[in-house]
Design a protein around this motif. Structure first.
Motif, PDB file in Angstrom:
ATOM      1  N   THR A  45       0.841  -1.197   0.000  1.00  0.00           N
ATOM      2  CA  THR A  45       0.000   0.000   0.000  1.00  0.00           C
ATOM      3  C   THR A  45       0.877   1.248   0.000  1.00  0.00           C
ATOM      4  N   VAL A  46       0.402   2.270  -0.701  1.00  0.00           N
ATOM      5  CA  VAL A  46       1.031   3.589  -0.690  1.00  0.00           C
ATOM      6  C   VAL A  46      -0.020   4.573  -0.204  1.00  0.00           C
ATOM      7  N   ASP A  47       0.264   5.243   0.886  1.00  0.00           N
ATOM      8  CA  ASP A  47      -0.710   6.156   1.509  1.00  0.00           C
ATOM      9  C   ASP A  47      -2.043   5.457   1.720  1.00  0.00           C
ATOM     10  N   GLU A  48      -1.971   4.218   2.216  1.00  0.00           N
ATOM     11  CA  GLU A  48      -3.125   3.391   2.576  1.00  0.00           C
ATOM     12  C   GLU A  48      -3.916   2.888   1.366  1.00  0.00           C
ATOM     13  N   VAL A  49      -3.424   3.094   0.156  1.00  0.00           N
ATOM     14  CA  VAL A  49      -4.086   2.602  -1.054  1.00  0.00           C
ATOM     15  C   VAL A  49      -3.333   1.375  -1.565  1.00  0.00           C
TER      16      VAL A  49
END
Length: 357
Positions: A45-49
């Motif tokens: 995940t990147v920034d919770e995505v």
């Protein structure tokens, strides 16, 4: 499966609080004795995505966002690296489960070993924080302290593993180099490529929900992005704390988020309802969404039940009419024959009886 969800809940407590912080996280899970579930799976995940995924069934890594797919197309070796790491971690995790089963004298399953690792980067201060945490069977097991380059064992069952891993100096130095240097570099690269998607703002749809007229009123927001947001109830413009219960921020399937906050209205008179409102606010932004406490705007289970009862009643009437019509037609057939005709202009069913002389 319950243990899997519990452990993920423990790992996901590490939230991004500031609007200028970015994160790159990896979630890896190995299972033994869990039916209808992959023996190993991982997500990035990147920034919770979620931007990537792999498991023991597909045996390769797959990008999950359009901008990540474009990055992979220009750098195919990047995807190959992830696929090799996924396969290698699968073998390591399986071996570690076998070791822990023997070390902790555990015979009954299921067994779940998980790891959350990655880094955070503050794009204003440049501060970098690395982390590497393990969970076993739904409980925290080990966490790496990058300042002392030692492992922390929150439970006595993990002490022996901590002592062994503390002695692996080369591995500890590799961890430090990765989490302090390599991980932030990758994170910055992902932020550049996914900037338009990751730094967008999507406002939510806000609804007032209630199970019964006497139960709590839930202010529910869904479809918002990013997750750095808050919700609260106000009375006369002042934030309320008593009689209020906030829910967790939860992910939706489309990459957006949802959250809710409950208000106990047991002591609120009908005249005072207009003094209450629900506020949704993104962190770092001044504009907010205000929803006034209004009984006419509340969606309840009773409303749905009433609609169902109405539909059932209409269906019952239609069935009754059909039964009467069939009986009437059968009766008339004794003395003549009938034909059924639909008058399309009025949508009414008419009967035309032709007598046989």
């Amino acid at each position: 499966q319950i243990a899997i969800m519990n452990c993920f809940g423990l790992l996901l407590l590490f939230h991004v609080a500031s609007s200028v912080k970015h994160s790159l996280r990896y979630f890896l899970t190995a299972t033994h004795g869990v039916h209808d579930f992959p023996e190993f799976f991982g997500a990035a995940t990147v920034d919770e995505v979620q931007v990537g995924y792999c498991d023991s069934n597909i045996k390769t890594a797959k990008p999950k966002q359009d901008w990540m797919m474009k990055l992979i197309e220009r750098n195919p070796e990047h995807l190959e690296w992830y696929s090799q790491k996924c396969l290698g971690s699968q073998h390591v995790f399986r071996a570690n489960i076998d070791i822990l089963k023997q070390r902790l004298n555990l015979t009954k399953g299921p067994h779940i070993l998980q790891r959350m690792n990655g880094c955070e980067w503050d794009d204003e201060t440049g501060e970098v924080i690395g982390f590497n945490q393990y969970g076993y069977n739904g409980e925290d097991f080990l966490a790496l302290d990058l300042k002392t380059l030692t492992w922390t064992a929150p439970k006595s069952q993990a002490v022996l593993t901590k002592l062994i891993w503390d002695g692996e100096k080369a591995r500890l130095e590799h961890n430090k180099n990765y989490y302090i240097y390599k991980c932030p570099d990758w994170l910055k690269n992902y932020i550049r490529h996914g900037k338009s998607f990751l730094q967008r703002t999507v406002h939510p749809s806000v609804s007032l929900l209630q199970k019964t007229p006497s139960s709590v009123v839930t202010c529910h927001a869904t479809g918002f992005y990013p997750e750095r947001a808050t919700m609260f109830w106000r009375k006369d413009g002042q934030e309320l704390h008593e009689g209020v219960e906030k829910g967790e921020i939860l992910p939706n399937n489309d990459g957006t988020f949802q959250m809710s906050v409950d208000l106990n209205i047991s002591s609120v008179t009908a005249e005072d309802w207009r003094r209450y409102d629900c506020i949704f606010l993104f962190a770092g932004l001044k504009d907010s969404i205000t929803t006034r406490l209004d009984r006419t705007m509340i969606r309840t289970n009773q409303d749905e039940s009433s609609q169902i009862r109405i539909v059932i009643a209409v269906i019952s009437v239609v069935i009754a009419i059909i039964i009467i019509a069939v009986a009437f037609t059968a009766y008339k057939k004794r003395n003549g024959k009938s034909t059924l005709k639909l008058d399309s202009s009025s949508n009414l069913i008419k009967y035309k009886l032709n007598k046989i002389n």
